[in-house]
Design a protein around this motif. Sequence first.
Motif, PDB file in Angstrom:
ATOM      1  N   ALA A  82     -18.203  -4.494   8.034  1.00 45.79           N
ATOM      2  CA  ALA A  82     -17.397  -3.304   8.326  1.00 45.79           C
ATOM      3  C   ALA A  82     -16.211  -3.206   7.377  1.00 45.79           C
ATOM      4  O   ALA A  82     -15.050  -3.270   7.783  1.00 45.79           O
ATOM      5  CB  ALA A  82     -16.926  -3.325   9.776  1.00 45.79           C
ATOM      6  N   SER A  83     -16.503  -3.035   6.085  1.00 48.95           N
ATOM      7  CA  SER A  83     -15.423  -2.891   5.102  1.00 48.95           C
ATOM      8  C   SER A  83     -14.908  -1.466   5.055  1.00 48.95           C
ATOM      9  O   SER A  83     -13.786  -1.213   4.601  1.00 48.95           O
ATOM     10  CB  SER A  83     -15.912  -3.321   3.715  1.00 48.95           C
ATOM     11  N   LEU A  84     -15.744  -0.514   5.501  1.00 46.49           N
ATOM     12  CA  LEU A  84     -15.327   0.870   5.696  1.00 46.49           C
ATOM     13  C   LEU A  84     -15.855   1.334   7.050  1.00 46.49           C
ATOM     14  O   LEU A  84     -16.844   0.801   7.543  1.00 46.49           O
ATOM     15  CB  LEU A  84     -15.910   1.784   4.608  1.00 46.49           C
ATOM     16  N   ILE A  85     -15.221   2.336   7.622  1.00 43.23           N
ATOM     17  CA  ILE A  85     -15.735   2.926   8.859  1.00 43.23           C
ATOM     18  C   ILE A  85     -16.766   3.971   8.452  1.00 43.23           C
ATOM     19  O   ILE A  85     -16.438   5.004   7.873  1.00 43.23           O
ATOM     20  CB  ILE A  85     -14.601   3.544   9.691  1.00 43.23           C
ATOM     21  N   MET A  86     -18.038   3.659   8.733  1.00 40.67           N
ATOM     22  CA  MET A  86     -19.172   4.454   8.269  1.00 40.67           C
ATOM     23  C   MET A  86     -19.621   5.451   9.337  1.00 40.67           C
ATOM     24  O   MET A  86     -19.281   5.306  10.520  1.00 40.67           O
ATOM     25  CB  MET A  86     -20.332   3.522   7.922  1.00 40.67           C
ATOM     26  N   PRO A  87     -20.419   6.441   8.960  1.00 35.81           N
ATOM     27  CA  PRO A  87     -20.972   7.349   9.979  1.00 35.81           C
ATOM     28  C   PRO A  87     -21.745   6.624  11.073  1.00 35.81           C
ATOM     29  O   PRO A  87     -21.713   7.049  12.230  1.00 35.81           O
ATOM     30  CB  PRO A  87     -21.886   8.274   9.153  1.00 35.81           C
ATOM     31  N   TYR A  88     -22.421   5.515  10.742  1.00 36.06           N
ATOM     32  CA  TYR A  88     -23.194   4.817  11.768  1.00 36.06           C
ATOM     33  C   TYR A  88     -22.299   4.096  12.774  1.00 36.06           C
ATOM     34  O   TYR A  88     -22.771   3.673  13.837  1.00 36.06           O
ATOM     35  CB  TYR A  88     -24.213   3.850  11.161  1.00 36.06           C
ATOM     36  N   HIS A  89     -21.018   3.948  12.470  1.00 35.39           N
ATOM     37  CA  HIS A  89     -20.098   3.328  13.424  1.00 35.39           C
ATOM     38  C   HIS A  89     -19.763   4.258  14.599  1.00 35.39           C
ATOM     39  O   HIS A  89     -19.175   3.816  15.586  1.00 35.39           O
ATOM     40  CB  HIS A  89     -18.798   2.908  12.725  1.00 35.39           C
ATOM     41  N   VAL A  90     -20.113   5.536  14.486  1.00 39.68           N
ATOM     42  CA  VAL A  90     -20.006   6.439  15.634  1.00 39.68           C
ATOM     43  C   VAL A  90     -21.211   6.105  16.510  1.00 39.68           C
ATOM     44  O   VAL A  90     -22.242   6.775  16.483  1.00 39.68           O
ATOM     45  CB  VAL A  90     -20.001   7.915  15.190  1.00 39.68           C
TER      46      VAL A  90
END
Length: 301
Positions: A82-90
Motif C-alpha cells: 500500500a504505497s499509494l491509495i489505489m482504486p481497489y482500496h475502496v
Amino acid sequence: PEAAKRTAEAYHELYNSLPVPDELKSSAFKDEIEEYYPFHPMLIKVLYEKVATIDKFQRTRGALRLMARVVRKIWEEKSEDASLIMPYHVDLADDEIRDELTTHIGESKLRNAIEADVWNDAGTATAQKFDKQAISHWEAPLVRRACNIVYLYSLATGRLGDRGIRSDLLVSLSVTPARREDFMKVRDIVLKILSDEFHYIDKQGERFVFVREPTPVRVIDLQARDVTEEEVIELVKEKLIEIFQKESKGPSWIYLELFPPSPGRLPDEAKIQVAILNPVLHTLEGTTIPETIQRLSLIHI
C-alpha cells in the motif's frame, strides 16, 4: 514530499516496464502521482469524473467520508504493497464502504449483487471462493481487488459506453511496485475469471462492467456448469421416449432403439428400425460418417 517523490519515481519505473496504457507512462502522469500523493491519480479522477455524477453522492462531503473509511481500513490492515491509495482500496468487503456506495446513493439492488459476487459474511461470494483457492500463491485477494475497481468505474451515470473500465487499465491499476508479478496474474488469470465466472460482471467489448441484473444468457451458462453429462443424457432419453413412445409407443411397423451400444441390439426383423444414437458417443463432424455410425445404419445415403 520526499515520500511522494520516491513513490512517483517507483510507479513511473513500474509503468514503463510493463505494457500499460501510454497515459500512465508519461512524465506528466509521474508528476500527477507526486501531486496527488498519497492517492493514486486515477482514484481521484474516478471519484470526481464518475462517482460524483451520481445525484445522491455528495461531491465533496461524500468523497471525504468515503476516503476517511478507506484510509482507516488501509491503516488497520497495513498491507505491504500500500504505497499509494489505489482504486481497489475502496474495498467492498468493508461494510461501511459498501453502504456508502450502495444504499446511501440509492443503489440498494447493487448491494445484493455485491453480496453474490464480491463479498458476504458467509464467505460464499464468487470472488471470495476464487481468492481462497489462490491466496496461498498470490498472497493478496487479487480477484476481489479487480471487482472493487470494476464496481467503482461502473457507477458513472450517462452514456452506457462510458461505464466500466477497459481491461488494460484494470490490469494496470491492480499492480504495485512491491508486487509487479501481479500484472501477469491479473492479465492472464483474473480477467478470465471475471469473464467466465461472475453473475454481475459483464465483459462488453474491451470493458468490464458491473451490472445490476445478470443477463439470462449468463445465468443459464453458469447454472449449466452444475449439470452433469449423465443428467443431460438421462433428460434427452426421457424426452425421446415421450416423443416417440407416448401412449401407443409408436406404430407396430417401426422398431425404435434408444442409444444402442452395438448393431446387435437391433432385432433381425422385417420392420423399419430406428436407432437414435447416444450424442455423447456418436458425433458427426463435416460430411464424413464415422465407422461406428455406419455399422448402426440400415440405409446409407
